[in-house]
Structures are given as C-alpha cells and as structure tokens.
Design an enzyme around this catalytic site. Structure first.
Site, short mmCIF file in Angstrom:
data_model
loop_
_atom_site.label_atom_id
_atom_site.label_comp_id
_atom_site.label_asym_id
_atom_site.label_seq_id
_atom_site.Cartn_x
_atom_site.Cartn_y
_atom_site.Cartn_z
CB SER A 434 1.77 -5.05 -3.16
OG SER A 434 0.91 -4.34 -3.15
CD GLN A 512 0.34 2.35 -7.24
OE1 GLN A 512 1.54 2.70 -6.89
NE2 GLN A 512 -0.75 1.87 -6.55
CE1 TYR A 594 1.86 9.67 -1.58
CE2 TYR A 594 1.11 7.73 -1.93
CZ TYR A 594 2.02 8.60 -1.29
OH TYR A 594 2.86 7.77 -0.51
NE ARG A 642 -2.74 -0.48 -3.70
CZ ARG A 642 -2.04 -1.07 -2.89
NH1 ARG A 642 -0.98 -0.44 -2.47
NH2 ARG A 642 -1.69 -2.58 -3.05
NE ARG A 736 4.26 -5.07 5.25
CZ ARG A 736 3.66 -4.95 6.51
NH1 ARG A 736 4.04 -4.42 7.39
NH2 ARG A 736 2.48 -5.53 6.35
C1 LIG Z 1 8.49 -0.30 1.05
C2 LIG Z 1 7.07 -0.04 0.58
C3 LIG Z 1 6.83 0.90 -0.45
C4 LIG Z 1 5.47 0.95 -0.91
N1 LIG Z 1 5.04 2.01 -1.92
C5 LIG Z 1 3.85 1.79 -2.42
C6 LIG Z 1 3.28 2.48 -3.78
O1 LIG Z 1 4.43 2.96 -4.43
N2 LIG Z 1 2.14 2.27 -4.14
C7 LIG Z 1 1.09 1.73 -3.27
O2 LIG Z 1 -0.09 1.83 -3.76
N3 LIG Z 1 1.52 1.14 -2.30
C8 LIG Z 1 2.78 0.97 -1.99
N4 LIG Z 1 3.18 0.33 -0.69
C9 LIG Z 1 2.08 -0.42 0.11
C10 LIG Z 1 2.12 -1.69 -0.26
O3 LIG Z 1 1.79 -1.89 -1.94
C11 LIG Z 1 1.07 -2.76 0.40
O4 LIG Z 1 -0.28 -2.17 0.20
C12 LIG Z 1 1.34 -2.64 1.96
O5 LIG Z 1 2.67 -2.74 2.26
C13 LIG Z 1 0.66 -3.78 2.76
O6 LIG Z 1 1.13 -5.07 1.98
P1 LIG Z 1 1.83 -6.05 2.97
O7 LIG Z 1 1.25 -6.15 4.26
O8 LIG Z 1 1.94 -7.36 2.21
O9 LIG Z 1 3.28 -5.40 2.97
C14 LIG Z 1 4.42 0.46 -0.35
C15 LIG Z 1 4.68 -0.51 0.58
C16 LIG Z 1 6.08 -0.78 1.33
C17 LIG Z 1 6.37 -1.51 2.27
#
Ligand SMILES: Cc1cc2nc3c(=O)[nH]c(=O)nc-3n(C[C@H](O)[C@H](O)[C@H](O)COP(=O)(O)O)c2cc1C
Ligand SMILES: Cc1cc2nc3c(=O)[nH]c(=O)nc-3n(C[C@H](O)[C@H](O)[C@H](O)COP(=O)(O)OP(=O)(O)OC[C@H]3O[C@@H](n4cnc5c(N)ncnc54)[C@H](O)[C@@H]3O)c2cc1C
Length: 784
Positions: A434, A512, A594, A642, A736
């Site tokens: 992700s 993205q 955003y 997204r 994560r």
């Molecule tokens: C450190 C970090 C940075 C993130 N940056 C973005 C991003 O740039 N663009 C986005 O769409 N989501 C971003 N997210 C959200 C993740 O893509 C994801 O949707 C969210 O962490 C839930 O997934 P998980 O439970 O597997 O962590 C970020 C998440 C984390 C933890």
C-alpha cells in the site's frame, strides 16, 4: 440461596437445575406462563463445541440431549440450479420442545420447583412471595422485566431488515440447507435443518420490500405458507410446510429479527421487606444473535453455566461480585457472537448483492465465510476436499491454465497467489504494498532511501508496490519531505527506481498522484502530523475555506476555476511523467481529506457553485481531473482511484455514497477502486478491527460492479485468502506489515506452507531455512 427464575425457556430451566445441582439446599423455583411440555418453535441448532460445555456442566442432561439430537456435518447451498456441498461443520439439531422436556424432567428430578401457567406481571411481588435472594429474568426476547427496569438495563433494540417465518416440514434434509430462489420481486431464502426423526425446521426469509412486493403482507397465514411451499417446492419433495403458530393471524407470523443488546444486566431492587435483591438478565432477555448463526440457545445455556459457576466460586456473600463478573465475562462473549451475527445478518439482508454478481461457487464460499469467523484455513480444516476444489476453480477463473503443473498436480493454490489481470498488466499475486508516505525527499526528489525502500519490497514477493502519494506541484505537497512529479529531475529519479524494480523482480510498480489541499504545508509524519509547519508555510487551497484543525491549521483558499484548471493540468503533467518513468499503474488519490477528497465530502465542500451541493456536483471536479489524466495515461495500463468510503462522521460520506462514487469513477473509465476510509475530518470515530474496511470493498465490488482493492488491518495470508476467495475484493493492499517486513509475502507463503513461490535467486538459501524452521515448529506444536 433461594432462586426465582421467571421464564422457563432454556436459560431459566438450565440455570435452575445447575443451581440445584450445585447445592441441593438451594431452593429453586422456575415460573413459566405456558403449560408444561407446551411450547412454540421447531428445532434449534448448536455446535459440537456447545455440547462439550453442556457435558461438563451437567453430564446427565447432556447425555439425554446427546441421545435426542440429530447431528450433521454438511452444508448444502442451492443457488441458480446448482448445489454446492461442504463438510466438517459439526452441528446439532434438536427439537425445542424435546430440549425443554429434557430440561424440565431434569429439573423435577433434582427438586427444582416448576410452576406453570403463571404469567408474571410483577417480579417484585413474586420475589416477596418466594422470599427470593436472586431473581433471574429469563423471560425471553420480549422480556417484560427488561422493559420494567429499562433505565438500568438500557436495552438497544435494532429491528433488522428481513421478514422471516419459522416453519416446519416432514422433508428430512441430510445437510444444513440454504436454498435461494429468485422471484420477480427479489430473492427469498430458506434455512432448513432436520432436528428429529421426522421433522425439519424450515425458516423462510426475504428483505421487507421484497416480501411486501410479493403481497405476503395481505395474505392469510395459510396463503403465506402456501406461497413458500410453491416457491421452495423443488426442495420439499411434495412435503408440506407447517406453521405451529395457530395463535397468530395473517402475516403476523412473519417478523423482523430484533437484535437486542443491554448496557447492564443486573438491577438491584429494595423489596418492601427491606432486602436488596438483584434481578439478572439471562438468555434472549439480555441479548439476541441472529438465527442464521444458530447461537441463541447456545448463549442462553452458556449464560446459565457461567452465572452458576461464578456463584459457586463466590459463595453466598460473594453474590454482588459474582454478578459483576458474570456481566463482564458474558458481555464480552456476547459481543463477539453479536459481531459475527451482525455480519451474517447483513449478508442475508443483501443476498441480491452477492447473487447478482458472484458465480455460484464464489457465492457459496462467501456464504460460508459470511460471519468472518470462519477463514480460508478454518474451511480447509473442516473440508480439505471442498477447499482444494474451490481453489482450483478460482485459479482457473484467474487465468491459470487448466493444464498447468500446479493444477495437474492437485497442489493447493491459495487464492492470494492467483494472478490478476487488468488491461495489459498481470500481477503475479493479489498482494499490493500500500502507498506509504516516507517524508524523506528533498525538493520532491526520491533518492537512495526510496530506491532501497521500494526496491526491497518489490523483492519481497508482493505482486505490486505502490509509491507513496506523489505531489503534482510544490504547493501540493503534504510536507516538505514529500515526493513530486512536477519536474524532469523527479521523473528521472523515479525512473531509476522503476527500472530497478523491473530489472530485479517480477513485481509491478504503481505511482499514486495527489494534491494535499487543506492538509498541505504540515509537519513530517514523525513530527506533529497534520499540524502546520513551525515556519515557512505555503498557502493552501481546498474546495472550501475550512481549516482542517480549527484554530490551528491554515484556512485554505476556496479554489477558483483558474485554480482548478492549473491543478488539473498539474495532474496531467505528472501523469505524463509517470508514464515516461515507466510506471505500470497509476492511482489517483481521492481519499483522506486531500484536495480531490475535499471536493467529494460534504464535510469539506460547502460550495454553492456547480462543484458543490449534491454528490454528483461534488464529484464533478475530481471526475474532470480523472478524465484528463486518463486521457494521457497509456491505454494498456490500469488506473485505480483511492477513495475514503466512509468519513466516520455524522453527515459525512457513508458506504452508500461510496457505491455511488465508485459508479461515477467507473463510468469515467476507472478500472479499480482502492477502498480506504476516513482522515477527512479530525472528528472521525472509526470502528477499527481486523479487515475493518473490507466491507466497503465488498459492497463496491459487488454492487457497483468494479474491481476493488481492500485495505486496512489485513495482516495474515489467511485474511487475504478469505477476501479474494469470497470475492470481497480483487487485491489486498497491505501497509504497516510491510514496514515491519519487506518480504511479508514471502514469509506468509512459507508460514502457510505454500512453497511454489519464486524468491529472488540471491535469497534462495533463506527460503529453504525459513520453510524448514517453520515446518519443524509446526510439527513440534502438533506433538505438544
Ligand atoms: C506511514 C504511512 C504512510 C501512509 N501514506 C499513505 C499515502 O501516501 N497514500 C495513501 O493513500 N495512503 C497512505 N497510508 C495509508 C496506507 O496506505 C493504508 O491505507 C493504511 O495504513 C491501512 O493499511 P494497514 O492496516 O495495512 O496499515 C499511509 C500509512 C502509513 C502507515
Ligand atoms: C426463527 C428462530 C430460529 C432460531 N433458531 C435457533 C437455533 O437454530 N439455534 C439456537 O440456538 N437458537 C435459535 N433460536 C433462538 C432461541 O430460540 C432462543 O435464543 C432461546 O430459546 C433463548 O432461550 P431463553 O430461555 O432465553 O428464552 P425463551 O426460549 O424465549 O424462553 C423464555 C420463556 O419465558 C416465558 N415467559 C416470557 N414472559 C413470561 C412471563 N411474563 N411470565 C412467565 N413466563 C414468561 C416464555 O413463555 C418462554 O418459555 C431461534 C429463534 C428463532 C426466532
């Protein structure tokens, strides 16, 4: 102790007999309004596991129940002329009447006083009459006692959407049977199971609007039953459907399931003689769980077991503590079951969604895993043959040739490891890294950190890695550390990373692109996230002049049409550069509050021009940007969008809106919706949990008919397998877990024993050791 149980259903009778069994000196009275051996209802089911609890609590009644029940392992699902059977489910069916008779007889044998034909209207008077120390409100679903002390118990009753009727038949089903029949008005379903030598329960259910449209509301009881008999004739082999609710008129036998939950289960009364006596909810009076997970009787019996045990442990003086422990322990257990029951209820309320979009094989799998308590690997334990067959079917749907080595050798092919094709791009599996902001760029240029970060995750087995939100202009950045694609230097830096991924792995890489809007000009993720910079802030723009953190964030300038043109052109220029850099896939960021998201949510868009107001108008600018970008993005490469499918704020975007949003992007040419949620408002109150956003991906995929990415707290191969297999999403984005382990996919493959996965050849020695170690650990665990 003198115990008074009001209501002689499974809860009251079983608690009564357990208290007598515990101490014959206890005086126990069960008061029931019906006559002895006179009851409503057909058969009930519970699982083998509940039977084990009964054996421990009272072996004598358990052995009688054991002798009287009908056991079966299989579930049959009939849909679209097909029957799909899976085994290993371990259910017990018993006539409700038979169960109560066993419990009544056992009560009498132990010396519990049973008082029948007494409709209790005043529990306090009865408590006085019997000098009770403890009153159990086991008076069922419509508990009068719960209503009387509603201020203490604070019941929350959610009346669900389907109408259902509880019928019987002499057709003897040899499996737990779910049958689905489509009428011109919509779907009806039957849940049927045999519970004795000549009878089966046959519950018929349909969403309220379907039921009304079919005219059942106006029918007599007999006509309604005849309607069901005709509709489900092919399963009944000429047997009739029988109602035993002679006391009800017309369509009153068709009810809507009330989900009951109570904030408290214990109320203390001070009786006229000055004694403080507790009234305690038990069974259906305290809670209900939808019949489709067959847990109502189980919960009632297990409540009784738990309270009796707490009282035994606490002794007479320990009653208040015992009751507090009962409420706490059972409250948690009930919540778990109710969570599963809610998923199951919602599934049956939305049969149209699944029957309309999934092939029968996947429809059946979705049904079997609907409560999300049974995962792919649980199913495999229950019926390895069924899962193997299903996996092979799914693999073929995904384009694995029938004569491939894997399919020929009948090896397991977990759904997570099936390929996925969109336009000209094929991903080798269903795992996506992700997008995750790393806040590690200078002037928007990704450097060595990004090369190693994205490169190592591409080597780690995922089908695709998505680069973090990359900004379309300097003022589109969230933080000074965010990457960009507004100049050729940035393009070339990205190209280095893309080239590395393509040269060294068979993963695909996505870009993205986004604009931060009102959430721009903020501190790095590990500083004060979402808070403005201490100095050097740049002006921010948004749909409307509303600051993200009132009193702290900058108030953004509402975009003018000229701003919209400029930003749209910035998106287009960035997309062009992404194509030049060689990215395989492009994602447009319309989530998380955003810029583009700020247009979509009513919380952040209060415009009164053609870009504000109804959802269609709020979508106008994001769709315009999408169309402009799609026009320059290569035709053979996919584009996903997204979205935040839920704002988690009253008045914000709801999952219903999300389906409409997805439809709009689909119509504009989007290939896939990446279903995230939240981060639009600081007032959000998300309900977190395992796979908590997957229901959005499921709804969108199966209602809007577009491929989806599920994301959010998906952290095991088993989660991915279940999601993909059930058709809840087409890809799973894992964020994560990939920070903790770049080779998450390779590790998970080893953990579930799937060896047929390519590792980078430089790392092969690690594969062998990991697999051996895991195999050894599994063998040791088995031995222990
Ligand atoms: C450190 C970090 C940075 C993130 N940056 C973005 C991003 O740039 N663009 C986005 O769409 N989501 C971003 N997210 C959200 C993740 O893509 C994801 O949707 C969210 O962490 C839930 O997934 P998980 O439970 O597997 O962590 C970020 C998440 C984390 C933890
Ligand atoms: C269609 C349907 C299917 C179901 N299928 C299953 C299943 O498969 N598996 C399962 O486990 N459960 C099933 N249940 C649920 C199950 O029937 C109940 O959860 C279970 O009976 C609860 O037990 P209880 O003792 O709390 O309440 P009940 O069984 O409802 O008993 C309450 C008793 O209190 C008596 N009473 C009520 N008010 C008074 C009063 N004022 N004075 C005196 N007596 C009173 C009633 O007459 C009744 O006998 C199903 C329910 C329905 C509606």
């Amino acid at each position: 102790m003198r115990v008074l149980c009001i209501g002689g259903g499974p809860a009251g009778l079983y608690f009564g007999l357990l208290m007598k069994l515990q101490d014959p000196a206890n005086e126990v009275i069960v008061v029931e309004r019906n006559r002895p051996y006179d009851t409503f209802g057909w058969g009930v089911v519970f699982s083998d596991a509940t039977m084990d609890n009964l054996k421990q609590a009272d072996p004598a009644s358990a052995s009688e129940i054991n002798a009287a029940f009908n056991h079966w392992d299989d579930i049959d699902i009939h849909i679209g002329g097909r029957t799909i059977r899976s085994g290993g489910h371990g259910f017990i069916g018993i006539g409700r009447k038979r169960l109560l008779n066993i419990l009544q007889a056992r009560c009498e044998a132990l010396g519990v006083k049973l008082v029948f034909e007494t409709d209790v209207s005043d529990d306090q008077a009865l408590a006085m009459q019997y000098q009770a120390d403890l009153v159990i409100a086991s008076d069922g679903l419509n508990s009068r006692i719960r209503s009387r002390y509603a201020d203490t118990f604070r019941p929350d009753i959610d009346t669900r959407q389907c109408r259902f009727v509880w019928l019987g038949t002499h057709k003897l089903f040899d499996a737990f049977t779910f049958a689905f029949e489509k009428t011109e008005h919509g779907w009806f379903q039957a849940h049927a199971y045999r519970f004795d030598d000549n009878t089966s329960t046959f519950i018929v259910e349909a969403p309220e609007p379907v039921w009304r449209a079919a005219g059942i509301e106006q029918m007599s009881q007999e006509e309604g039953v005849a309607y069901c008999e005709k509709l489900f004739a092919r399963y009944l082999d000429g047997n009739k459907l029988i109602s035993n609710a002679a006391h009800l008129r017309g369509s009153a036998i068709w009810i809507r399931f009330p989900r009951v939950i109570c904030r408290q289960w214990v109320h203390w009364n001070t009786l006229p003689d000055g004694r403080r006596v507790p009234v305690v909810l038990m069974g259906d009076a305290a809670h209900t769980a939808h019949f489709s997970i067959g847990s109502g009787t189980k919960l009632a019996l297990e409540d009784a077991i738990d309270l009796a045990e707490e009282i035994r442990l606490g002794g007479h003086d320990g009653l208040p503590d015992a009751l507090a422990r009962y409420e706490a322990t059972r409250g948690v257990e009930v919540l778990k079951i109710q969570n599963a029951a809610r998923n199951s209820t919602e599934w049956f309320e939305n049969v149209e969604r699944y029957a309309g979009s999934l092939p029968p094989e996947q429809f059946a799998y979705s049904l079997l895993t609907r409560s999300q308590r049974i995962s792919h690997e649980n199913l495999r334990v229950r019926d390895a043959g069924y899962v193997a067959q299903f996996e092979h079917w799914l693999a073929q749907q995904a384009g694995v040739p029938a004569d491939s080595l894997q399919l020929q050798a009948h090896q397991p092919l977990p759904p997570m490891f099936t390929p996925f094709r969109l336009r000209g791009v094929t991903l080798k599996n269903r795992v996506v890294v992700s997008p995750m902001a790393m806040y590690s760029c200078t002037d928007g240029v990704p450097g060595d950190f990004h090369l190693v970060h994205l490169g190592s995750r591409a080597l780690g087995g995922a089908g695709m890695v998505v680069a973090e939100m990359t900004c379309v202009s300097p003022d589109a950045r969230i933080t000074p550390g965010c990457p960009g694609l507004w100049n050729d230097e940035q393009r070339d830096a990205w190209k280095r990373i893309v080239d590395f991924v393509h040269a060294n792995s068979d993963a695909r890489i996505a870009m993205q692109i986004g604009h931060s809007g009102r959430k721009g000009s903020t501190q790095l993720g590990w500083e004060a996230m979402d808070h403005p910079l201490p100095q050097g802030n740049w002006p921010v723009i948004s749909a409307s002049p509303l600051p993200y953190l009132p009193g702290e964030s900058q108030t953004p300038r509402a975009m003018t049409r000229a701003d919209m043109d400029r930003v749209r052109d910035d998106f287009v220029a960035s997309a062009r550069r992404a194509a030049e850099a060689g990215f395989d896939w492009l994602e447009l960021h319309c989530a998380h509050g955003y810029l583009l998201s700020s247009f979509i949510s009513p919380l952040t868009n209060t415009r009164d021009d053609e870009y504000g107001g109804a959802l269609a108008a709020r979508l106008r600018y994001p769709l315009e940007v999408f169309a402009a970008v799609r026009a320059v993005w290569p035709q053979d490469k996919p584009m996903s969008v997204r979205i935040s499918a839920h704002d988690w704020v009253e008045g914000g975007i709801t999952p219903d809106d999300a389906v409409e949003i997805a439809r709009a992007f689909k119509a504009a040419g989007a290939d896939m919706i990446d279903c995230s949620s939240g981060q639009v408002s600081p007032d959000q109150a998300p309900v977190y949990g395992r796979m908590y956003q997957t229901p959005f991906a499921d709804r969108i995929r199966n209602e809007a008919g577009i491929a989806t990415i599920a994301v959010g707290a998906i952290f095991e191969a088993d989660h991915v397998d279940s999601i993909i297999a059930a058709g809840r999403a087409d890809l799973c984005a894992i964020a994560r877990p990939h920070l903790a382990n770049p080779a998450w996919t390779l590790h998970e493959a080893a953990r579930i024993g799937y060896r047929d996965i390519a590792w980078p050849r430089q790392y092969l020695a690690g594969k062998r050791q990991l697999e051996t170690n895991l195999e050894r650990a599994a063998a040791q665990e088995k031995q222990a």
